[in-house]
Design an enzyme around this catalytic site. Structure first.
Site, mmCIF file in Angstrom:
data_model
loop_
_atom_site.group_PDB
_atom_site.id
_atom_site.type_symbol
_atom_site.label_atom_id
_atom_site.label_comp_id
_atom_site.label_asym_id
_atom_site.label_seq_id
_atom_site.Cartn_x
_atom_site.Cartn_y
_atom_site.Cartn_z
ATOM 1 C CG ASP A 166 32.714 -1.407 -27.996
ATOM 2 O OD1 ASP A 166 32.195 -0.270 -27.898
ATOM 3 O OD2 ASP A 166 33.549 -1.836 -27.172
ATOM 4 C CB SER A 167 27.606 1.426 -29.045
ATOM 5 O OG SER A 167 28.002 1.964 -30.287
ATOM 6 C CG ASP A 205 34.850 0.965 -30.528
ATOM 7 O OD1 ASP A 205 35.876 1.642 -30.297
ATOM 8 O OD2 ASP A 205 33.735 1.264 -30.082
ATOM 9 C CE LYS A 245 35.712 4.638 -29.885
ATOM 10 N NZ LYS A 245 35.473 3.860 -28.659
ATOM 11 C CD GLU A 281 35.952 1.211 -24.160
ATOM 12 O OE1 GLU A 281 35.978 0.746 -22.995
ATOM 13 O OE2 GLU A 281 34.918 1.249 -24.844
ATOM 14 C CD GLU A 308 31.256 7.012 -23.450
ATOM 15 O OE1 GLU A 308 32.072 6.407 -24.171
ATOM 16 O OE2 GLU A 308 30.117 6.579 -23.198
HETATM 17 O O1 KIV Z 1 30.997 2.260 -29.045
HETATM 18 C C1 KIV Z 1 30.696 3.455 -29.211
HETATM 19 O O2 KIV Z 1 29.661 3.795 -29.807
HETATM 20 C C2 KIV Z 1 31.594 4.459 -28.671
HETATM 21 C C3 KIV Z 1 31.109 5.873 -28.643
HETATM 22 C C4 KIV Z 1 30.124 6.032 -27.561
HETATM 23 C C5 KIV Z 1 32.229 6.833 -28.534
HETATM 24 O O3 KIV Z 1 32.655 4.150 -28.258
#
Ligand code: KIV
Length: 279
Positions: free
Chosen positions: A59-60, A98, A128, A130, A197
């Site tokens: 989600d970056s 994500d 994924k 969090e 992280e």
């Molecule tokens: O969103 C992302 O790119 C991440 C990584 C930094 C692990 O969660």
């Protein structure tokens, strides 16, 4: 050593696609796991060809692709749109998408519904999310529904407003103990892997030894089972972003600007297109 690994020095050079089972074997074998983010077909094709075991559609993308300050605004449908291109590109790597902020926190039912929607519509291999104990019921339901889940502990950017910034996490004993406990809970619940992280290297190494699933670090030292970076950071495309943990493996921002500058000049002075470049 198991027969599979006896026959194969490197799990990655196995013919077919990476699987969660192969990742576990890599941990058992002590073979490090390389993961990078990607958000589009073209770069994901190169990343896949270059040999990473996992691609994360993080989600970056909210920051890197959309230009938002935080990861929070990106939506499930936007993540699905990006992930589809990456899935089409990935011939070998396992693709993880994500789950965006708000898509798994409201209720277990909604979390499972969104996870299944992401998997069905994007074609990704896993999701994924969090958090630790607080989201354990949602994680358990997803795994029961057949969704492979990667956990994410330590600095969890979706909680930036609670943390008040992107500083190092789990420096204090109480937070470090909670993180270790959370990692064990995620592992016992059946997460196939966990991202850690921006936490102290010593703690990350301890967590890695304490759990059965592969642990992937970012800003968590080299005692983890593998590493992940945001592709644009690793390639030096993200100008001005250079935290201590980041190594830039290329300096593409300068190269892109120089190439575009040459193009602009060639258009202006009419040296492009030349006769050979014309029909
Ligand atoms: O969103 C992302 O790119 C991440 C990584 C930094 C692990 O969660």
């Amino acid at each position: 050593m198991c027969a599979f690994l006896k026959k194969n020095m490197s799990v990655h050079v196995q013919n077919t696609r990476m699987t969660t089972a192969k990742l576990r074997l890599m941990k058992a074998h002590g073979e490090k796991i390389a993961m990078l983010t990607s958000y589009d077909f073209t770069l994901a094709s190169l990343v896949d060809e270059a040999g990473v075991e996992m691609i994360l559609v993080g989600d970056s993308a909210s920051n890197v692709v959309c230009g938002n300050q935080y990861t929070l605004p990106i939506t499930v449908d936007e993540m699905i749109f990006l992930t589809k291109g990456v899935v089409r590109a990935a011939q070998h790597a396992l693709v993880v998408c994500d789950m965006p902020f708000g898509s798994y926190q409201v209720s277990e039912e909604e979390a499972v519904r969104n996870a299944i929607k992401i998997m069905k519509e994007s074609g990704c291999d896993a999701v994924k999310l969090e958090g630790g104990e607080e989201i354990l019921p949602a994680i358990r339901h997803m795994i029961q529904a057949g969704v492979p889940v990667m956990g994410h502990l330590g600095l969890t950017p979706q909680s930036v407003n609670q943390f008040g910034g992107y500083g190092l996490r789990a420096k204090e004993e109480a937070e470090a103990e909670k993180l270790l406990r959370d990692a064990k809970l995620l592992d016992e619940a059946g997460c196939f892997s966990i991202v850690l992280e921006k936490i102290p290297a010593e703690l990350a190494a301890k967590v890695t030894k304490a759990v059965n699933c592969p642990v992937i670090g970012i800003g968590a030292g080299n005692g983890c089972d593998g590493q992940v970076l945001v592709l644009h950071d690793a390639l030096g495309l993200n100008q001005g972003f250079k935290p201590k943990f980041l190594r830039q493996f290329a300096h593409l921002a300068e190269e892109v600007k120089a190439a575009v500058g040459e193009y602009v000049q060639a258009v202006k002075d009419q040296s492009f297109p030349n006769a050979e470049e014309s029909y």
